[in-house]
Design a protein around this motif. Structure first.
Motif, PDB file in Angstrom:
ATOM      1  N   GLN A  12       0.829  -1.205   0.000  1.00 13.41           N
ATOM      2  CA  GLN A  12       0.000   0.000   0.000  1.00 13.41           C
ATOM      3  C   GLN A  12       0.867   1.260   0.000  1.00 13.41           C
ATOM      4  OE1 GLN A  12      -2.290  -1.158   3.483  1.00 13.41           O
ATOM      5  NE2 GLN A  12      -4.131  -1.456   2.239  1.00 13.41           N
ATOM      6  N   VAL A  13       1.990   1.197   0.714  1.00 15.49           N
ATOM      7  CA  VAL A  13       2.936   2.321   0.693  1.00 15.49           C
ATOM      8  C   VAL A  13       3.488   2.509  -0.715  1.00 15.49           C
ATOM      9  CG1 VAL A  13       5.129   3.208   1.590  1.00 15.49           C
ATOM     10  CG2 VAL A  13       3.557   2.013   3.117  1.00 15.49           C
ATOM     11  N   TYR A  14       3.858   1.394  -1.376  1.00 16.72           N
ATOM     12  CA  TYR A  14       4.380   1.482  -2.750  1.00 16.72           C
ATOM     13  C   TYR A  14       3.338   2.103  -3.679  1.00 16.72           C
ATOM     14  CZ  TYR A  14       7.646  -2.079  -0.972  1.00 16.72           C
ATOM     15  OH  TYR A  14       8.554  -2.767  -0.244  1.00 16.72           O
ATOM     16  N   ALA A  15       2.074   1.705  -3.491  1.00 10.56           N
ATOM     17  CA  ALA A  15       1.016   2.236  -4.351  1.00 10.56           C
ATOM     18  C   ALA A  15       0.880   3.748  -4.162  1.00 10.56           C
ATOM     19  CB  ALA A  15      -0.309   1.532  -4.055  1.00 10.56           C
ATOM     20  N   LEU A  16       0.964   4.207  -2.926  1.00 11.48           N
ATOM     21  CA  LEU A  16       0.893   5.643  -2.667  1.00 11.48           C
ATOM     22  C   LEU A  16       2.110   6.360  -3.251  1.00 11.48           C
ATOM     23  CD1 LEU A  16      -0.420   5.580   1.021  1.00 11.48           C
ATOM     24  CD2 LEU A  16      -1.685   6.301  -1.008  1.00 11.48           C
ATOM     25  N   LYS A  17       3.271   5.722  -3.203  1.00 14.65           N
ATOM     26  CA  LYS A  17       4.475   6.322  -3.799  1.00 14.65           C
ATOM     27  C   LYS A  17       4.299   6.500  -5.305  1.00 14.65           C
ATOM     28  CE  LYS A  17       8.595   4.930  -2.664  1.00 14.65           C
ATOM     29  NZ  LYS A  17       9.741   4.036  -2.337  1.00 14.65           N
ATOM     30  N   ARG A  18       3.622   5.547  -5.942  1.00 19.17           N
ATOM     31  CA  ARG A  18       3.434   5.645  -7.389  1.00 19.17           C
ATOM     32  C   ARG A  18       2.563   6.833  -7.775  1.00 19.17           C
ATOM     33  NH1 ARG A  18       3.414  -0.093  -7.135  1.00 19.17           N
ATOM     34  NH2 ARG A  18       1.134  -0.227  -7.114  1.00 19.17           N
ATOM     35  N   MET A  19       1.723   7.278  -6.871  1.00 21.18           N
ATOM     36  CA  MET A  19       0.921   8.470  -7.159  1.00 21.18           C
ATOM     37  C   MET A  19       1.798   9.719  -7.240  1.00 21.18           C
ATOM     38  SD  MET A  19      -2.622   8.128  -5.015  1.00 21.18           S
ATOM     39  CE  MET A  19      -4.018   7.212  -5.690  1.00 21.18           C
TER      40      MET A  19
END
Length: 599
Positions: free
Chosen positions: A283-290
């Motif tokens: 979930q952290v990685y997904a937020l980083k991709r934003m």
């Protein structure tokens, strides 16, 4: 199929440094750039970006490629879509034609299709339902647009759903793998309101089922983990919020999907939900991709506040800009919007750093220990902000809340800094025992051997397969990180004899970021010493981290036979030792320059 000349045109006009730095910060180190790899849990820069070769490589997780493949992997999109994004950046006319590239296995495709059918069945059944209690509950919680936008549905009877899926042609195996039904044929969705859960691409991968009955003690039931559903990788509404968040330059993170649906209803479509208080690495990685600031807006109860304080530093450590919204005690976003929408909007706009978040919720401070603990936590967070002006500003505010003088807080703050500095010095001393800042040729061990045409099965087993699962080996060539197929293909193309150079580095440091430079330097020196044109010299390399010291197996061969044999000599060994030690020293002592980030 995209014409290769079109792909090459895009790559020729794209600068990989510009492309990657539009997503994540890059730091120049020598002739290359390095960064924290966005594709695994990386706390130190392990990804290298070569502007000369227009490639990137991560020597920890194996990710690698060019500007287009970076965009493809970062955004989790098809190659065609990535070509379109890069083409638009560099002004190349490119249109996506034909069907989207298929990137899933047949089993996953089948699951996506089945779960999509379940979603559509539930939507239709809710629309046709005559259950007055159900309809009354839905009407009290959601407007028509929310029901439509989020595909909210209802499943009345498990067997009716099962017959529907069978009629749609789904196999018994696919139905069993979906985890929609238990072994008795009953679905966990039965007589519940259904909320589809999507992956980052918008594929339905699971469901959350909520009761609408007052006397039902089990409010929520989620899909069980499956090949397509991993709860720790799902952020509710992520696929819908991604572009909106990029445009609004902020993503709001809430706990529950009911909160997310309510925020979207009142105009905050840049919202995602954790579906609980925990935040997983994916979930952290997904937020980083934003690649936008995060506004943590978790519930105002004790677990929500505790989670928010924890996640603030998790996201900050991941390199994200974070602020926090402090909600009134005990209230969640859904409830606050229903009762006091103007207060919610004020708090959302007032979102600030972690110290302001703590100051908005000062506990009852009747005894010294409670006051002391609260103040020390504030000072620890203040130290993390690393801002001298903020320190001066907040000392007075913290003191006013707990009755401590500014001078006493400053002394406590200095003690915290001293303790941290002492701990840092101890770690640095321990690390410096093994850290090498200037390499000498003696610290590079070289072994040379000439082999006939490689037995690829033996070489793969020895150098790759045995260690790949433990992440103790990385295979690469001059262009990319290699998977097993790439390695085997290169072995099959190899002609003539192979010069295998084993390069052992006598250090306990992590050398993954140095591997590419070492291999290139060694190949260049072999070309020079053996008078073989560099353009005719190909190699496959394996970085091994499974022994006391890291070592690289560099297997060089000629594309076309230029020399019948390789002349092994002490001079070749010494020249390799000298040049490799120079390359390492130059790289690790090079001043760092931060590249600009283009949004």
């Amino acid at each position: 199929m995209i014409p290769q000349d079109k792909v090459q045109e895009i790559l020729n006009k794209a600068d990989i440094v510009d492309v990657i730095s539009s997503y994540i910060p890059l730091t120049q180190k020598g002739k290359n750039f390095v960064c924290v790899c966005p594709f695994h849990d990386d706390s130190r820069p392990s990804m290298s970006v070569s502007q000369d070769k227009q490639i990137f490589k991560c020597f920890s997780c194996g990710a690698g490629g060019n500007a287009i493949t970076f965009v493809q992997k970062y955004n989790n999109i098809s190659f065609q879509e990535a070509c379109k994004i890069v083409a638009d950046k560099v002004g190349v006319n490119f249109e996506i034609r034909g069907p989207r590239q298929q990137t899933y296995s047949k089993d996953v495709v089948d699951q996506h299709a089945l779960l999509k059918d379940v979603k559509e069945y539930a939507v239709n059944e809710l629309a046709a339902s005559t259950n007055e209690d159900l309809k009354s509950y839905v009407a009290s919680r959601f407007d028509t647009e929310s029901v439509k936008s989020f595909y909210i549905g209802y499943v009345g009877d498990s067997q009716a759903l099962l017959r529907f899926l069978q009629a749609k042609g789904h196999s018994e195996e696919a139905i069993a793998q979906s985890n929609v039904f238990n072994v008795e044929g009953r679905s966990f969705l039965q007589d519940r309101i259904i909320f589809p859960l999507n992956d980052t691409k918008g594929n339905t991968v699971g469901f959350s089922a909520r009761t609408y009955k007052v006397n039902d003690n089990i409010k929520y039931i989620n899909s069980a983990e499956s090949e397509v559903f991993k709860k720790g990788s799902i952020l509710f509404n992520y696929d819908r919020a991604f572009q909106v968040a990029r445009q609004s330059k902020e993503v709001i993170v809430v706990e529950g999907y009911m909160d997310a649906i309510k925020l979207a209803k009142v105009g905050h479509e840049n919202v995602v939900a954790l579906m609980g208080t925990a935040m997983a690495k994916d979930q952290v990685y997904a937020l980083k991709r934003m690649n936008v600031p995060v506004n943590l807006c978790l519930d105002g109860d004790a677990p929500g506040k505790e989670a928010a304080l924890k996640h603030y530093w998790t996201l900050k450590d991941a390199g994200l800009d974070v602020k926090m919204t402090a909600l009134p005690l005990g209230m969640d976003p859904d409830e606050l919007i229903n009762k006091q929408p103007e207060v919610f909007e004020q708090e959302l706009q007032r979102a600030s750093n972690i110290i302001d978040f703590r100051l908005a919720d000062v506990p009852t401070l009747e005894d010294f220990e409670i006051k002391h603990t609260w103040a020390i936590n504030c000072l620890k967070d203040l130290k993390g902000l690393d801002n001298p002006l903020a320190e001066d500003h907040y000392f007075a505010l913290i003191g006013d809340k707990v009755g401590f003088s500014k001078e006493a807080l400053q002394r406590s703050y200095a003690q915290l800094q001293a303790v941290e500095k002492e701990a840092t010095v101890k770690v640095q001393k321990q690390q410096s025992k093994n850290r090498i800042t200037r390499w000498s040729p003696k610290q590079v061990k070289i072994n040379l051997a000439v082999k006939d045409k490689m037995n690829y099965r033996q070489e793969l087993q020895k150098n790759f397969d045995r260690l790949k699962g433990d992440e103790k080996v990385v295979a690469f060539n001059a262009r990319q990180i290699c998977d097993r197929k790439d390695v085997m293909s290169q072995y099959l193309d190899q002609k003539g004899k192979v010069l295998e150079t084993t390069i052992t580095l006598t250090t306990n440091d992590d050398v993954t970021c140095l591997a590419q430079g070492i291999a290139e330097t060694a190949a260049m020196q072999i070309s020079k010493e053996l008078s073989i044109p560099k353009s005719n010299l190909e190699y496959i390399a394996f970085l091994h981290k499974d022994t006391k010291f890291p070592h690289i197996h560099l297997q060089c061969y000629q594309k076309e036979t230029f020399k019948d044999n390789y002349e092994l000599s002490t001079k070749l060994v010494e020249s390799l030792q000298n040049e490799i030690s120079k390359e390492i020293t130059k790289t690790i002592t090079q001043p760092q320059v931060v590249a600009s980030v283009k949004i």
